[in-house]
Design an enzyme around this catalytic site. Structure first.
Site, PDB file in Angstrom:
ATOM      1  N   GLY A 313       0.844  -1.185   0.000  1.00  0.00           N
ATOM      2  CA  GLY A 313       0.000   0.000   0.000  1.00  0.00           C
ATOM      3  C   GLY A 313       0.878   1.233   0.000  1.00  0.00           C
ATOM      4  N   ASP A 314       0.259   2.394   0.062  1.00  0.00           N
ATOM      5  CA  ASP A 314       0.986   3.668   0.064  1.00  0.00           C
ATOM      6  C   ASP A 314       1.930   3.745  -1.140  1.00  0.00           C
ATOM      7  OD1 ASP A 314      -0.448   3.900   2.368  1.00  0.00           O
ATOM      8  OD2 ASP A 314       1.240   4.305   3.680  1.00  0.00           O
TER       9      ASP A 314
END
Length: 723
Positions: A313-314
């Site tokens: 993620g991110d």
């Protein structure tokens, strides 16, 4: 009974020592972690647990970033559409963007790197006909065509990391500095990233696991002028673009990308779009670069005696875990946010790592943990949906994130997580590395294939754009069902044919999307190979607008396989006589009503061989059709539910001509499922609901018996080869 321990990661924070000890005992946690906005104090780091430390590679170093503004990460963005009313048009291209996040790039010449397009014709406006007024962020077009629409594709700097921005706003962090993301491709940034990590590793001897969050490029997340999310694509490569990247791409691939190859008419190559060859080349280019650079960072971590964990993620762009280069990184583990069964499988199925971990919801943030709210509701829903998938492919670890001091204020939530962690360890201890029984193999056919295994259109925190979207509904149903699932591209079929072990192909999605396929269905090799495969005994299920692309009098290019097509208004003069539904059908035996979600209208049968199962409002929503030795099945839509999971399973077995094998390791109650593990001679009867259930259970030999289950209960049984 002695309480089990391990395989659980607990978030902690400063000044929370005694409570952390208590939760470690109750949840059986053997690892502690910080989160964005929290730190672990020295006393907590000395507890008997592995210490995860969040590590930001390309953010949280503002002193460095401010010294090198030319190396801040970049984006290609498109202005709003603007209508020319005379031959001059002034465009305020920053309108709609958040100036605290976005700043136009005037360091590099706009005449070289920007693009102005007449969107009425699609023609690029010559650079001699426009100029930029930098102080006002305006672009003036001369010799415009009156009443044509124009856009500006401009290169910008992203001066606030999107995840930190989201957390900053959500948690009201006030005057806390905005973290500036910098670009690993740039010379100073590249050197700083590697040098700082080595220094940090020496200064953090108590850290056992470096939790990279993640590496270099954030998924595309752009905010509007109100500081709200404007564009979100969890798969978007937009933030990996820079002048340096574009120049390196040209040198490596032999041609130059246009801004339009990234801006893509304002769609930004969202995962719904059928990817262009240029965009696929660009993704491959970024993935290779990221893999090379990540490998160096991971080697530094290993040299320090620590483990390297990647948060899925991110800043994960370029680290595609099902891509060609991921194995080269040497990453030890992947952790990701679990929002349901699909996201759990997305993490649990990742190859080439030593272990996988899921961060379960809810996140310990004040948008959930506030007075009057009951976070147990979300936790319970999250666990039950994820647990279905866990029974097929378990994660190695689970955990949570955020401010644990918030969660501690909710004793019912603490109690429920204690139950979850115990149940997880029990499941894991029984079935890790044990192959579950699967009665059928399914191939999901789309433009992305293996690269997007268990992935469709997830956004931050494991949520989905539309819970009723059929593609997600299918994935969610399959994530916890007794089937083997593979993901294949259209090109895979064209080049290699349908894999020999596949029983049924599923094509699902809206017309024109990467999931349905759009113009990929105009390839005669694709349609011919699938027709031949079905004719010789294969099964094909189309959901929504499968194989849809209007061509040569057909809308569904495999209409002859499906037995249905969609009326576009062109054949209204042709009578449609086939409207009578059959009295009963194998696919519909468990149905007490249908939910086709957004559904489709104006689907009609091609001939009397089409078995119409559901016909209302002048159209077919569920049907089947013979095609040689094989079968086609059409479903108008399939949002996830227990009812639709059973409907899909029946459709799969019917399409594969395996109806006689349907009631093997089977529960008659749609809210229950049976998972069998022949290697260890065990099976589990699972209640997927929060209500008491009674079900007939059919074992692997066709024998049945009745079982009563408490809400959410799992009952484990043993069996022998004799049945």
């Amino acid at each position: 009974m002695k309480k089990s321990k391990g395989r659980v990661t607990l978030p902690s924070e400063q000044n929370f020592l005694e409570e952390t000890k208590e939760l470690m005992e109750r949840w059986g946690a053997d690892a502690l972690r910080d989160s964005d906005g929290t730190k672990l104090d020295d006393e907590i780091k000395q507890l008997d647990a592995k210490i995860y430390t969040t590590y930001f590679v390309a953010r949280s170093h503002n002193e460095f970033a401010e010294q090198h503004p030319e190396e801040v990460q970049q984006l290609y963005l498109m202005s709003q559409y603007n209508t020319a009313k005379d031959t001059e048009l002034e465009i305020a291209f920053m309108n709609g963007y958040f100036t605290e996040q976005i700043e136009p790039d005037y360091i590099h010449d706009p005449k070289v790197w920007w693009e102005v397009i007449d969107r009425t014709t699609g023609e690029v406006v010559d650079t001699d006909n426009w100029e930029v007024k930098k102080t006002a962020n305006l672009l003036l077009i001369r010799n415009a065509v009156p009443w044509h629409e124009y856009t500006v594709s401009f290169l910008a700097y992203m001066k606030w990391d999107p995840t930190q921005m989201y957390n900053h706003i959500t948690n009201d962090w006030g005057d806390k500095p905005h973290e500036i993301p910098f670009d690993a491709r740039q010379p100073h940034s590249n050197q700083f990233i590697k040098t700082y990590l080595k220094k940090w590793l020496k200064e953090n001897p108590d850290t056992d696991v470096v939790r990279f969050t993640t590496f270099f490029y954030h998924f595309t997340l752009v905010f509007n002028h109100l500081g709200k999310e404007k564009f979100v694509d969890w798969f978007g490569y937009g933030a990996s673009v820079s002048v340096a990247a574009l120049e390196a791409f040209e040198q490596e691939k032999g041609y130059r990308l246009r801004p339009e190859d990234i801006v893509d008419q304002g769609y930004y190559n969202t995962t719904f779009r059928v990817p262009s060859n240029a965009y696929l080349d660009y993704m491959d280019f970024i993935q290779q670069f990221v893999a090379r650079e990540v490998k160096e960072l991971v080697e530094s971590v290993h040299e320090s005696g620590k483990e390297a964990m990647m948060f899925l993620g991110d800043n994960w762009i370029g680290t595609e875990p099902y891509g060609k280069y991921f194995a080269e990184t040497g990453i030890d583990a992947v952790v990701g946010s679990v929002g349901d069964g699909t996201t759990l499988r997305m993490i649990a199925d990742i190859p080439n790592v030593r272990y996988t971990e899921g961060r379960f919801l809810p996140y310990f943030f004040p948008d959930t943990f506030y007075e009057g709210n009951n976070p147990v509701i979300e936790a319970n829903e999250n666990w039950l949906t994820a647990r279905r998938a866990l029974m097929r492919k378990p994660l190695d670890r689970i955990g949570y994130g955020g401010y644990v001091s918030l969660a501690y204020k909710f004793p019912d939530f603490v109690n429920y997580v204690e139950h979850i962690t115990d149940e997880f360890r029990d499941i894991y201890s029984k079935i890790k590395d044990v192959k579950p029984y699967a009665g059928i193999k399914v191939a999901i056919l789309n433009a992305w294939g293996k690269l997007r295994t268990w992935q469709s259109h997830t956004v931050a925190h494991g949520k989905w754009y539309k819970q009723t979207y059929s593609y997600h509904g299918v994935l969610e149903a399959l994530s916890g069902s007794a089937v083997d699932v593979t993901f294949i591209r259209f090109d895979d079929v064209i080049e290699h044919g349908v894999p020999e072990d596949v029983d049924v192909i599923v094509n699902v999605g809206d017309a024109g999307t990467a999931f349905s396929g759009g113009e990929r269905w105009l390839d005669e090799a694709l349609t011919a190979k699938i027709r031949e495969w079905v004719y010789n005994g294969g099964g094909f299920i189309g959901i929504g607008e499968p194989t849809a692309c209007h061509h040569e009098g057909r809308y569904f290019q495999l209409a002859n396989v499906l037995g249905v097509d969609k009326e576009l208004g062109f054949s209204l003069s042709t009578n449609k006589y086939f409207t009578e539904a059959v009295d009963s059908h194998f696919i519909a035996e468990d149905s007490n009503g249908y939910d086709f979600g957004e559904s489709m209208k104006n689907i009609y049968a091609l001939c009397d061989e089409t078995e119409i199962i559901e016909y209302t409002d002048g159209g077919i929503h569920l049907s089947s059709s013979p095609f040689g030795k094989g079968r086609g099945v059409y479903i108008a839509g399939l949002p996830f539910s227990h009812e639709n999971t059973r409907l899909l399973m029946r459709a799969l077995f019917y399409a594969a001509h395996k109806e006689d094998q349907f009631k093997i390791w089977y529960a008659s109650n749609i809210h229950c499922e049976v998972h069998a593990y022949p290697e260890i001679k065990k099976y589990a009867v699972v209640n997927n609901s929060t209500e008491k259930q009674v079900t007939d259970v059919y074992d692997g030999y066709g024998k049945k018996h009745s079982v009563k289950l408490a809400p959410s209960e799992i009952i484990w049984e043993e069996f022998s080869d004799e049945g």
